[in-house]
Every structure is written in structure tokens, then in C-alpha cells.
Enzyme design. Structure first.
Site, PDB file in Angstrom:
ATOM      1  N   HIS A  18      45.313  41.548  73.219  1.00  0.00           N
ATOM      2  CA  HIS A  18      44.396  42.297  72.510  1.00  0.00           C
ATOM      3  C   HIS A  18      43.105  42.897  73.471  1.00  0.00           C
ATOM      4  CE1 HIS A  18      40.847  42.206  69.341  1.00  0.00           C
ATOM      5  NE2 HIS A  18      41.383  43.298  69.412  1.00  0.00           N
TER       6      HIS A  18
ATOM      7  N   ASN B  60      37.244  39.070  66.311  1.00  0.00           N
ATOM      8  CA  ASN B  60      37.354  39.690  64.993  1.00  0.00           C
ATOM      9  C   ASN B  60      36.935  38.677  63.962  1.00  0.00           C
ATOM     10  OD1 ASN B  60      37.031  42.617  65.412  1.00  0.00           O
ATOM     11  ND2 ASN B  60      39.636  42.300  65.866  1.00  0.00           N
TER      12      ASN B  60
END
Length: 694
Positions: free
Chosen positions: A436, A486
Site C-alpha cells: 500500500h 487508514n
């Protein structure tokens, strides 16, 4: 540290500490004093030259030893600094001249050591710095005093207060060093300078007087720094500025005393503790990542599937690092966008002088584009970066896995979707993981390497090696919605939404959080992320953690998105960016306010309550991630928040912030807000941190 007697009654003091670079640790400081004892007790010496047995001069003090040192009293720390100041003073008081031969770099305590010499010779391209401010500290061995008196106060302030690097040309022009020479000539030129000065005692004695002479007050100019006296702000730059400005006109001994007193005071601050802790954690992480790189063969050919802005950024990062990259999409306009993204990044690097035009051409040539599936069969690692939709990603991954060589790594650049779920349709799930990246890829150092339920250890090691090899800082996290970064960000946005609904203006919220230390407040951050992306990711996390992340009030970002406002990308979101020549600036928008249903008055909520209402949910979620093993350590959790979110570095990360506040005090603050919902329920955290400490 060793002394070597040279012809003509000169001495070489060679620094050659164990390890790849010279670090002034406890052993080095002890040997420093012993060497001075010999030089002071030996008659007939005409001069000493300081050299290094490494390919650089001195990297600085032993930062790894700071936590132990700083655990002592403020008086204890000051005595330590006073001892090191005295060692520098003793060099400056030797009955013969001295020259420091500086190759590659002299940083922190290493520069302070060099400043105590009478003369300095530097190799071309070498750099000097007093970067203590980046650790929440000031120089402690006389560096702020000597640098100011050698360079002049106005010039020195920039380098002391901001920790900026001084290149070799600037060092010469500012009279900080005497000569800049080719690296291969460093020793000979340094010896020639020492011999010439040894004939004229008045020259080197005059140098010492210059370093000790106060600067006339009328020559002092104040410098603007990004610092504030607000109670929540990072205070070291302002305190250092005050120190340097006020002590410049003081007698030498008094200025040294003021420096070591501030050093000791800053050393006991939470800012220094957090910044030193982050530095040590970063060094440990780099060492682990370097081990992964060394243990795995380098991937020469990689692929990126999905040529949007994100995919183009990933391809750029791979290409600029020397990899051959196959950039694939199903539509030519998307490929054109990816190539344009790559060229834009390369042009910026050339313009900034980071790379040459020829290097940009080589990087560009490393990228080939395709609409077909066949070319990916050459890839050793493949990064999928298509739309953030489970069905699309799953279909693309399943199709491309069949084209990859048996030992290739397949990865997804998803920001929220479960890696284990995506692996269900794959035939080789052990070779699949999450990689990511954060947007914009060239600017963001962090990469989350995500371990799925069936991901093998070898795959994780190879993914870490790949990310490190292309210049990123990978941190391994375990699978789960939102992974780590996140997952902790959206409770923060959820709390922001609660404040908006209560009637607190987003302009005030942003201003408060910027004073707290964030590079931008939550409204500005939402606009940068994009309200469409924000709302989609929020939905994923609500579904994964409905007990605490499901909204109980209207979502202002959803309402803005419903009106077509995407944030910065289309010129309007919480803020209005339309018509601005500089896209980094913003105008006020009142759209968010018209949706607020609360009527809380500005005077009814303090800045500290705004901070608490935003920070507590984020920090609680970080603690949950530590408790459920999403992250492997508090250090990883702190680093990931700093590198991936811009969490205020001097606050150390969310888990360090809890410790700075104090676990008991933090839990009490959370309990006062529990009426706002489960985001603030955190009694469990006390047990978590007590267990970690024991």
C-alpha cells in the site's frame, strides 16, 4: 581514538571507532579525554591534525544512548554536557595549533568537535550540520557559540535553529572552514596548512580569540522561524533562537553555560523524548529493511496494473530506482495519463536539480506501456493499482496471476480492502500480499506491506526488499480493513464530523489542529484526499467496525460529495480552490456550515477539547491495533502515523502521545467524552499499556 607521531614533531589524532562511522559514544568520549591527557603532558609537539579512519569524519553523538542519559535529572544532563564542552575547550587550549580534516560529513557533536580545532579543511561535496533541533534539542558542546562567532550570527542562526546542512562551498565562503579540496588531497592539504600555521603562533592564537569574542549587539538581527509560543506548539526552534540571539553578545563562558542549561532543559522535554525515540525506531527499521534487501535477489522487472495517477506514481518510483517497469491498463487514455504522470514527476526532479536530464531520459526509457496481458509474464513483482472496488480488483488479480512466473510476487495497492479476502480466488495465495503506497507516491515515504492469512514469510521479506530498494520505508502490518494507517485515520475524521454537526466551524478546527502540529487540519486533509475517496473508504471501515465507526449523525462529506464537490481535485470541497493560481492555497467555503445541525457556541468549547475530541479516537484505535497485533510494535505504529499521515513528529505518534499525556490522564479525558459514543470508550487501553510496560 589513536595518536600517531609524525615527522617534524606533528601528531595525527585518528578517530576510528568500531562500526561503519565514527560515533561519539561513551567509549569515544572517554578516549577523547585520555588523548588530551597525553597531548597536554607531552612537550615538543608542534601541531595536531584530526583525521578519520572511516570514509567520513564524525556522524555525531551516540543518540541511542540518549534515552538512558536523559532519564537522569536535568542537573545530571547538564553536567554531562559541561564535561563535553570542557573537552572541546581543552582542544582549543592546546599549546600548539590544530587542524580538522573533514571528509564527507561532520554532524552534530562531530561538527562541534571540529569547531574546537583552530583550522578546518573539508573535501569537496562534504556537508556540515548541527541538526540537534530535529531531535528537540540544541547543540550542547559549544556548537551554537562557536558557529555564531565564526560565521556571524545572522548566517549561523539559520543552521542552528533550522538544522540545515552547510555545503562545502558555503562553509568556505562563510569562513567556517579554511579550504575545500579534492578528497584525495585532504590529508596532504591539511598537513600543509598545519605546518604553515605552526610557524606563526599569533595566527592560531588569534583564531581562538575570534571564537571567544562576543558579537556586538548592534549586528544581531532577529530571524523569523516557524515557531510559536502556543502551549501546544513545538517549542525547540523558538527557544534555540532566543538562546543564540541573546548569548551572542555574552562572554564565552557565560554563553556556554546558557547553551548547556538549555540543552539539559530540552533533553527532559516530551518533545525530545518523542523525537529521539522516533529516530532510534527509524534506525532500527532501516536496519531490518536492509537485512531484507541483502537476503533477497533484486527484482529487475516489475509491473503496475492500473495507469492512473496512483499507478503512474508507483511506476515512476520503480523506474527512477532503476527497475524496468511494465505499465498496463485496458484503455489508452489511462496509459497516457500514467505516462504523463511519470513525465511530470521526472520534469520536477530535473527542475529541482535532483536528477539530470539524461537520468530522467533513462528512467523514462525504463517504462513500457501495454494494453495486453502477455508482457506481465516477465515481471518478478506485480503491483495492482486499479479502482478501489473489491470485484474489479479480485477479477484483475485472478486473471493476471495466471500470466505470472511461478515465483513472482503478486500484490495489491488497496488502501482498505482485505488482502485475505482478495486472496480467496487466487491459486497461489502464499505469493500474494498488500503493498500500500500513499499519495503522492514520490513524496510519501511510507509503504504498508500487508500480510494476509496465507501470505508466506518469504513473500513478505521480498515485498519489504522491493519497497526498500525503490526508496520507500516499508512497515509490515497484518491484514484488516484499512490496515493500520487508514484504520486510525477514520475515527479522527468521524470525530471531526461530530464536531461539525455540533456546530463547530471547520475553519476553527483546522486552525486548532495546525497549531497542535498537524501540517493541515482535517477539512483541508479531506480535500487533499478527495471527498469521493474519503466517503468510499469511510464506508468500508463502517462496515468492518460498525460498533464504533458507524455514524450516528449526518456525514457532512457525503453531503458535499452529493453536490459534486470532490475537494482539491475539482477545485471545491470544504474549501474553494477555484480561480487560484497557486493550488496549494485555499479560499473559505461556507457549504459545510449550512449542513451543521448543532448550535454549540464557540466560547462553549475550548481548543483543548477540540484537540481531545479529535485525537482520542485516533489514539484509541492505534492502541487497539497494537492490542490485536495489526502492528507489531508501538514503534512501528508511531512511525507509520508520522510517515503516512503527517502526525506531528515532535509528539512522537499516537501511542507516544498517550504516554506523554499519561495513561491515567488520557483515560480520564476519554471517559469525559464517552457520552459522544463508542469512539471514546477506552478503559481497556490502561490494561494494554500496563501489559506492554511490564
Amino acid at each position: 581514538m589513536s595518536l600517531f607521531w609524525l615527522p617534524e614533531e606533528f601528531v595525527e589524532w585518528r578517530l576510528d571507532m568500531p562500526g561503519p562511522v565514527n560515533i561519539l559514544n561513551e567509549q569515544a568520549i572517554r578516549e577523547w579525554g585520555e588523548a588530551l591527557d597525553v597531548l597536554e603532558d607531552t612537550t615538543g609537539i608542534r601541531g595536531v591534525i584530526f583525521t578519520s579512519g572511516k570514509n567520513s569524519f564524525i556522524a555525531g553523538a551516540d543518540i541511542k544512548g540518549f534515552p538512558s542519559l536523559f532519564s537522569g535529572s536535568e542537573n545530571y544532563v547538564e553536567r554531562w554536557a559541561a564535561h563535553c564542552q570542557e573537552l572541546c575547550n581543552r582542544i582549543e587550549s592546546l599549546p600548539f595549533p590544530s587542524v580538522a580534516a573533514i571528509d564527507r560529513f561532520a554532524l552534530g557533536g562531530g561538527l562541534e568537535f571540529a569547531l574546537s580545532a583552530d583550522y578546518r579543511v573539508i573535501s569537496h561535496g562534504a556537508r556540515l550540520a548541527l541538526p540537534e533541533v530535529t531531535l528537540g534539542l540544541c547543540p550542547g558542546w559549544g556548537g551554537s557559540v562557536r558557529l555564531s562567532r565564526l560565521m556571524g550570527l545572522d548566517a549561523a542562526i539559520t543552521y542552528i535553529v533550522e538544522g540545515k546542512t552547510i555545503d562545502s562551498d558555503t562553509a568556505v565562503s562563510r569562513c567556517l572552514v579554511d579550504l575545500a579540496v579534492k578528497p584525495e588531497d585532504l590529508l596532504n592539504e591539511s598537513m600543509a596548512l598545519l605546518k604553515s600555521r605552526a610557524r606563526s603562533p599569533q595566527l592560531w592564537q588569534g583564531r581562538r580569540e575570534l571564537k571567544r569574542a562576543p558579537i556586538q549587539v548592534h549586528s544581531v538581527k532577529q530571524k523569523d522561524v516557524k515557531a510559536t509560543t502556543h502551549e501546544n506548539a513545538y517549542r525547540a526552534p523558538a527557544e534555540i533562537l532566543h538562546l543564540v540571539s541573546t548569548s551572542a553578545s555574552e562572554p564565552f563562558d557565560k554563553a556556554l553555560k546558557a547553551e548547556r542549561e538549555l540543552f539539559a532543559r530540552l533533553a527532559k522535554s516530551s518533545d525530545a523524548r518523542n523525537l529521539v525515540g522516533l529516530f532510534i525506531a527509524e534506525q532500527a527499521l532501516k536496519k531490518r529493511n536492509s537485512s531484507s534487501v541483502a537476503s533477497m535477489p533484486k527484482a529487475d522487472v516489475g509491473g503496475v496494473i492500473g495507469a492512473g495517477v496512483m499507478g503512474g506514481g508507483i511506476a515512476y518510483q520503480m523506474a527512477i530506482s532503476g527497475m524496468k517497469v511494465i505499465l498496463k491498463d485496458i484503455a489508452q487514455p489511462a496509459l497516457d495519463l500514467g505516462v504523463n504522470t511519470i513525465n511530470t514527476y521526472l520534469s520536477k526532479q530535473v527542475k529541482r536539480g535532483k536528477i539530470t536530464s539524461s537520468e530522467a531520459e533513462v528512467a523514462c526509457a525504463n517504462v513500457s506501456t501495454t494494453l495486453a496481458d502477455e508482457p506481465v509474464s516477465d515481471c518478478q513483482i506485480l503491483v495492482e493499482a486499479v479502482a478501489e472496488r473489491f470485484g474489479i480488483k479480485s477479477s484483475v488479480l485472478s486473471a493476471l496471476e495466471k500470466r505470472l512466473p511461478a515465483g513472482a510476487i503478486l500484490s495489491s495497492n488497496t488502501s482498505t480492502i482485505s488482502i485475505s479476502d482478495l486472496a480467496q480466488t487466487l491459486s497461489r495465495p502464499e505469493h500474494f500480499c498488500g503493498i500500500h503506497f500513499f499519495n503522492p507516491v514520490p513524496a510519501m515515504p511510507l509503504v504498508e506491506v500487508v500480510r494476509g492469512e496465507k501470505t508466506s514469510d518469504e513473500t513478505i521479506t521480498r515485498a519489504v526488499a522491493f519497497a526498500a530498494a525503490i526508496g520507500k520505508t516499508p512497515i509490515v502490518v497484518n491484514d484488516g480493513a484499512g490496515f493500520y494507517v487508514n484504520r486510525i485515520l477514520f475515527p479522527y475524521f468521524n470525530a471531526f464530523n461530530l464536531l461539525l454537526n455540533a456546530g463547530v466551524g471547520f475553519l476553527r478546527i483546522d486552525a486548532v489542529m495546525e497549531r497542535f502540529g498537524w501540517p493541515m487540519g482535517p477539512a483541508a486533509l479531506a480535500d487533499v484526499i478527495g471527498l469521493d475517496i474519503l466517503v468510499h473508504a469511510d464506508g468500508v471501515l463502517q462496515q468492518a467496525f460498525p460498533d464504533r465507526m458507524r455514524h450516528q449523525v449526518p456525514v457532512i462529506a457525503e453531503k458535499l460529495l452529493g453536490e459534486g464537490f470532490l475537494g482539491k481535485k475539482n477545485g471545491s470541497g470544504f474549501y474553494d480552490y477555484s480561480g487560484l493560481l497557486d493550488a496549494s492555497r485555499k479560499k473559505t467555503s461556507i457549504r459545510a456550515e449550512v449542513y451543521a445541525t448543532g448550535s454549540i457556541a464557540e466560547h462553549e468549547i475550548s481548543d483543548q477539547e477540540i484537540v481531545d475530541r479529535l485525537m482520542i479516537p485516533m489514539c484509541l484505535e492505534a492502541a487497539r491495533c497494537l492490542a490485536d497485533n495489526t502492528i507489531h510494535s508501538a514503534e512501528d505504529g508511531n512511525l507509520a502515523a508520522v510517515m503516512g499521515l503527517g502526525f506531528p513528529r515532535f509528539r512522537g505518534g499516537p501511542l507516544s502521545y498517550i504516554e506523554t499525556v499519561g495513561v491515567d490522564a488520557f483515560v480520564r479525558s476519554a471517559s469525559l467524552l464517552e457520552n459522544l459514543g463508542p469512539l471514546y470508550e477506552g478503559d481497556f487501553i490502561l490494561t494494554t499499556f500496563m501489559s506492554a510496560d511490564s
